[in-house]
Design a protein around this motif. Structure first.
Motif, mmCIF file in Angstrom:
data_model
loop_
_atom_site.group_PDB
_atom_site.id
_atom_site.type_symbol
_atom_site.label_atom_id
_atom_site.label_comp_id
_atom_site.label_asym_id
_atom_site.label_seq_id
_atom_site.Cartn_x
_atom_site.Cartn_y
_atom_site.Cartn_z
ATOM 1 N N ARG A 141 0.826 -1.202 0.000
ATOM 2 C CA ARG A 141 0.000 0.000 0.000
ATOM 3 C C ARG A 141 0.862 1.254 0.000
ATOM 4 N NH1 ARG A 141 -2.051 -2.457 5.100
ATOM 5 N NH2 ARG A 141 -0.491 -1.978 6.639
ATOM 6 N N GLY A 142 0.244 2.339 -0.418
ATOM 7 C CA GLY A 142 0.926 3.621 -0.463
ATOM 8 C C GLY A 142 0.087 4.591 -1.284
ATOM 9 N N GLU A 143 0.740 5.665 -1.724
ATOM 10 C CA GLU A 143 0.045 6.676 -2.501
ATOM 11 C C GLU A 143 0.852 7.012 -3.741
ATOM 12 O OE1 GLU A 143 -1.977 11.095 -1.952
ATOM 13 O OE2 GLU A 143 -0.689 10.310 -0.370
ATOM 14 N N VAL A 144 0.139 7.099 -4.866
ATOM 15 C CA VAL A 144 0.763 7.459 -6.140
ATOM 16 C C VAL A 144 0.376 8.903 -6.446
ATOM 17 C CG1 VAL A 144 0.926 6.958 -8.592
ATOM 18 C CG2 VAL A 144 0.679 5.079 -6.960
ATOM 19 N N LEU A 145 1.401 9.757 -6.616
ATOM 20 C CA LEU A 145 1.175 11.169 -6.932
ATOM 21 C C LEU A 145 1.169 11.384 -8.436
ATOM 22 C CD1 LEU A 145 3.697 12.594 -4.301
ATOM 23 C CD2 LEU A 145 1.225 12.277 -4.032
#
Length: 147
Positions: A141-145
């Motif tokens: 999991r994480g965030e894609v900018l």
């Protein structure tokens, strides 16, 4: 019990919100259950992950995130991974193909291609084996900018 419900809900959510690229999984089958001379089953394998979830933080769209999940066979019989599949075609697993003997380690390497995946991400990888805990999951999991 709440943890089990959370994992189940997360799995369902990831399954229904997957990016639509079906069929991106690797499959191998084998029966490695140990038997004594009478044919009775002897012992069982068990998979114990060092970590079952990895947070990659923030990455720019288009980057490929790779992570290796190490596990140990804490049981008494060899473990064979029969199927390792991702919830999304943007996530590709590769894994130890040989039997993992008791006390020995194996690994699952997961690659996540963030191209077209802007926003918060949670990818589920389902691991099916002959172990006592025959179906387990690991998460990325994480965030894609945006670019």
């Amino acid at each position: 019990m709440n943890t089990l419900k959370t994992v189940f809900f997360g799995f369902l959510l990831a399954t229904f919100s997957a990016c639509g690229n079906a069929g991106n999984s690797e499959t191998t089958t084998a029966d490695s259950t140990a038997h004594d001379s009478t044919g009775a089953t002897v012992g069982t394998g068990e998979i114990a992950f060092a970590e079952s979830a990895f947070d990659f933080g923030q990455v720019k769209e288009g980057e490929v995130v790779e992570h290796v999940y190490a596990f140990t066979n804490t049981g008494t019989s060899p473990v064979i991974l029969s199927r390792v599949s991702a919830s999304c075609g943007c996530t590709t697993p590769s894994y130890t193909q040989t039997p993992i003997l008791p006390g020995k380690a194996g690994e699952i390497k997961v690659s996540f291609d963030s191209n077209g995946q802007v926003g918060k991400q949670q990818k589920i990888v389902t691991v099916v084996s002959n172990a006592e805990n025959s179906v387990t999951t690991i998460q990325l999991r994480g965030e894609v900018l945006a670019k």
